[in-house]
Design an enzyme around this catalytic site. Sequence first.
Site, PDB file in Angstrom:
ATOM      1  N   GLN A  34      10.006   8.770  -8.746  1.00 52.83           N
ATOM      2  CA  GLN A  34      10.500   9.779  -9.600  1.00 52.83           C
ATOM      3  C   GLN A  34      11.788   9.448 -10.183  1.00 52.83           C
ATOM      4  OE1 GLN A  34      10.036   9.783  -6.216  1.00 52.83           O
ATOM      5  NE2 GLN A  34      11.597  10.574  -5.296  1.00 52.83           N
ATOM      6  N   GLU A  39      11.719 -19.623  -6.438  1.00 53.20           N
ATOM      7  CA  GLU A  39      13.006 -18.657  -6.960  1.00 53.20           C
ATOM      8  C   GLU A  39      14.352 -19.519  -6.704  1.00 53.20           C
ATOM      9  OE1 GLU A  39      13.447 -15.415  -4.281  1.00 53.20           O
ATOM     10  OE2 GLU A  39      14.686 -14.430  -5.728  1.00 53.20           O
ATOM     11  N   GLU A  41      -6.416 -11.697 -46.670  1.00 54.11           N
ATOM     12  CA  GLU A  41      -6.365 -10.999 -45.647  1.00 54.11           C
ATOM     13  C   GLU A  41      -7.117  -9.620 -46.146  1.00 54.11           C
ATOM     14  OE1 GLU A  41      -2.796 -10.865 -43.354  1.00 54.11           O
ATOM     15  OE2 GLU A  41      -3.126 -12.914 -42.816  1.00 54.11           O
ATOM     16  N   HIS A  70      15.447 -12.295   5.259  1.00 54.63           N
ATOM     17  CA  HIS A  70      15.110 -11.255   4.239  1.00 54.63           C
ATOM     18  C   HIS A  70      13.866 -10.508   4.617  1.00 54.63           C
ATOM     19  CE1 HIS A  70      18.180 -11.630   1.240  1.00 54.63           C
ATOM     20  NE2 HIS A  70      17.971 -12.856   1.031  1.00 54.63           N
ATOM     21  N   SER A  91      10.034 -13.349  -2.155  1.00 54.02           N
ATOM     22  CA  SER A  91      11.132 -14.256  -2.402  1.00 54.02           C
ATOM     23  C   SER A  91      10.902 -15.549  -1.957  1.00 54.02           C
ATOM     24  CB  SER A  91      12.528 -13.877  -2.645  1.00 54.02           C
ATOM     25  OG  SER A  91      12.780 -13.770  -1.205  1.00 54.02           O
ATOM     26  N   HIS A 108      -0.716  -4.876 -50.017  1.00 58.51           N
ATOM     27  CA  HIS A 108       0.616  -5.820 -49.773  1.00 58.51           C
ATOM     28  C   HIS A 108       0.952  -6.474 -51.050  1.00 58.51           C
ATOM     29  CE1 HIS A 108      -0.160  -4.731 -45.442  1.00 58.51           C
ATOM     30  NE2 HIS A 108       0.968  -5.451 -45.018  1.00 58.51           N
TER      31      HIS A 108
END
Lengths: 426, 426
Positions: free
Chosen positions: A188, A324, A412, A259, A234, A417
């Site tokens: 949220q 990392e 093209e 960790h 990690s 253009h």
Amino acid sequence: MKWLTGNTVDILTALNEDFRLTQEDNQQVEEQVRQIIRQVIQNGDQALKDYSKKFDQVELQELFISQETIDQGYQQVEKEVIAALEAAKENIISYHQKQKQHDFMDTEKTGVLRGQLVLPLARVGVYVPGGTAAYPSSVLMNVLPAKIAGVKEIIMVTPPSVNGVPDVILAAAKIAGVNKIFQIGGAQSIAALAYGTETVPKVDKIVGPGNIYVATAKKQVFGVVGIDMIAGPSEIGILADESANPTYIAADLLSQAEHDTLARTILVTNSISLAEQVEKDIYRQLESLPRKEIAIQAIKNHGRIIIASTIASMFTIMNEIAPEHLEVQLTDPISYLHEIKNAGSIFLGEYASEPVGDYFSGTNHVLPTSGTAKFYSPLGVYDFVKYSQVTYYTKEALAEVKDAITVLARKEGLEAHARAIEYRFD
Amino acid sequence: MKWLTGNTVDILTALNEDFRLTQEDNQQVEEQVRQIIRQVIQNGDQALKDYSKKFDQVELQELFISQETIDQGYQQVEKEVIAALEAAKENIISYHQKQKQHDFMDTEKTGVLRGQLVLPLARVGVYVPGGTAAYPSSVLMNVLPAKIAGVKEIIMVTPPSVNGVPDVILAAAKIAGVNKIFQIGGAQSIAALAYGTETVPKVDKIVGPGNIYVATAKKQVFGVVGIDMIAGPSEIGILADESANPTYIAADLLSQAEHDTLARTILVTNSISLAEQVEKDIYRQLESLPRKEIAIQAIKNHGRIIIASTIASMFTIMNEIAPEHLEVQLTDPISYLHEIKNAGSIFLGEYASEPVGDYFSGTNHVLPTSGTAKFYSPLGVYDFVKYSQVTYYTKEALAEVKDAITVLARKEGLEAHARAIEYRFD
């Protein structure tokens, strides 16, 4: 730890099996996040308050955290912590200032000016996780590069809690110079930053790590706003030869392992005796660690000792891992810099222990994980700017090149253009 | 065209309604793409061949396009087209070379070295759409910045066709220096590049525009590999005052409108008489355009004429639009550069017509669309490099700062981080 030996190809094949990145397939979470985003778009602040009640068990009167609350939080934090955060801030600023880029202008052709402007994003959102994953150091790492880039308004969001947002997080936000803090979390909060609500301003980019709901929400709003990389498990990779100190290596591997049970710790060495000592030392050091249970899971399931026969093959393997964090604990480490192709943050020699970068040296600790250092970069000032190209032609300069333009446009099939150029010479 | 007038806030509100970016909700496509990716991971080349048969009605013997086929295609292309592509290439190279970045090293503190390496990605995949959207100019724009960044291997994929890949696409690939071409399209080609198959090498990043299946696949593999921005409807914004030439403005708006019925063409001016003349001229010029039916839809549904009272409010409005292409057709256009906050590519004055940038000037034409110029950049050399941080500390330098590190580590509850430093001084 699992040992891998043999030739380089076999080792790489085994690693590839172990660490292969796969498409995450979590349709239930995706659908739930989609609903949450829809609700926030429709009902704004009220949706945010309803979700806080539902997911965080907090009934909020205000989403916005007042300056007074922030200042009070700051006052509660130990002076030595404030001083350490201030010192880290100084280093982060001095390093990241070197990343600032400059506009350029090119006038090499007569009548033509081409250039590139470097412009800051106007407004950035920073997600700061709650609970035990609320790290003040990460607040500095996410916010300060944006400040240096010239971002005028930095909005922080962090989950509400019955005990309030941790003081040290409020203090870090104040030190870093966050402009506004809202107590909102989860998908949220990402929706609120991406689309805006009555009180939460819409931002241009959202950075900062979060749980699976946050990561999924970021992926879903990607394109409506910019996002930073999506963080996975990690890792630390250490290259070491027999000259290295096994105690330091064991300690650095454990600093990664504590960790998260999914953290990857990888030693690549050409010395079996070093590897044996490291492994022994890991189990010795583990015993007294407060986060022993987490670290042991990480080491057992995602720890690897890789024995390579040469220094060259050690680098081949490590470049494929693209860690990392990469520590180079070889004799004369600086001489190997040119061998490194993929790594988020490189630590050279036995005193550049990874936590130096986590907390203090000033390099960023928001880094590409799970092998994505092959294509992602550390968070930096470059993440908070965008470039604009500039072109100017005189009539004469355009006249000289108009045929090439109209030939390509017509090839093209884009006649309008070609005519846009030709009308200038009618 | 729809006219918007009134005060700036009202105009911005109306524009926001019209152009609001929303979360795309296409679960059917998402699920289909997820299946395709799964199939390619499981069955590799065979899955690619099966999908070519199913989606492209082509039974392929070989996915790989031989050098002989490429050379033959090149030979078939008109000499003037080759010459124009070569001239464009030269300009693209000279512009993009200025984007190259350099490593830095910082030695401001005794015993500490910090730095940043700029390293090229190893392997990049470029998606080139088929059919009428196969643009040789886009091949140059996607491939050349990667070459300049130092990418060693560039893999192009483009949908198969019973008539073969268009000669001019093969020629552009040869001119740009693509290393390998595979005739595979759609979500299956993105899956092949992201995960690799027996013949298609796994890449580090995928760039290039495609249809909804390609875009959805890119979003799904994002994180496994890097991707470029996700392209939405493209747009041109023109700022003009009464001094501007309405014929040129009408022509430039039409050059955008002919691309796509969803293309956005927006004129912001303080001159009602100019606006009236532009609108009249658009309908006059439209009559003889080959792509009239496309352009007229774009102009009617997504064309806007916005009347602002002052130059300042013109810029406020345009910065909110954040156009992919921005033309500044004001007296003394260069003097307004500092007013521009958000724009992919800026064209100054009446001779820098947008198609100059599409085909020739050398600035990139792969640009942030749908207002994403607030946070995205043009495709550039920076998209094909990643950075690595470098840190070195002597024992003495670490000793000086060790207390700050351990204080922060322990405040965050990460004891092993603190000990990794302290073991160095036991």
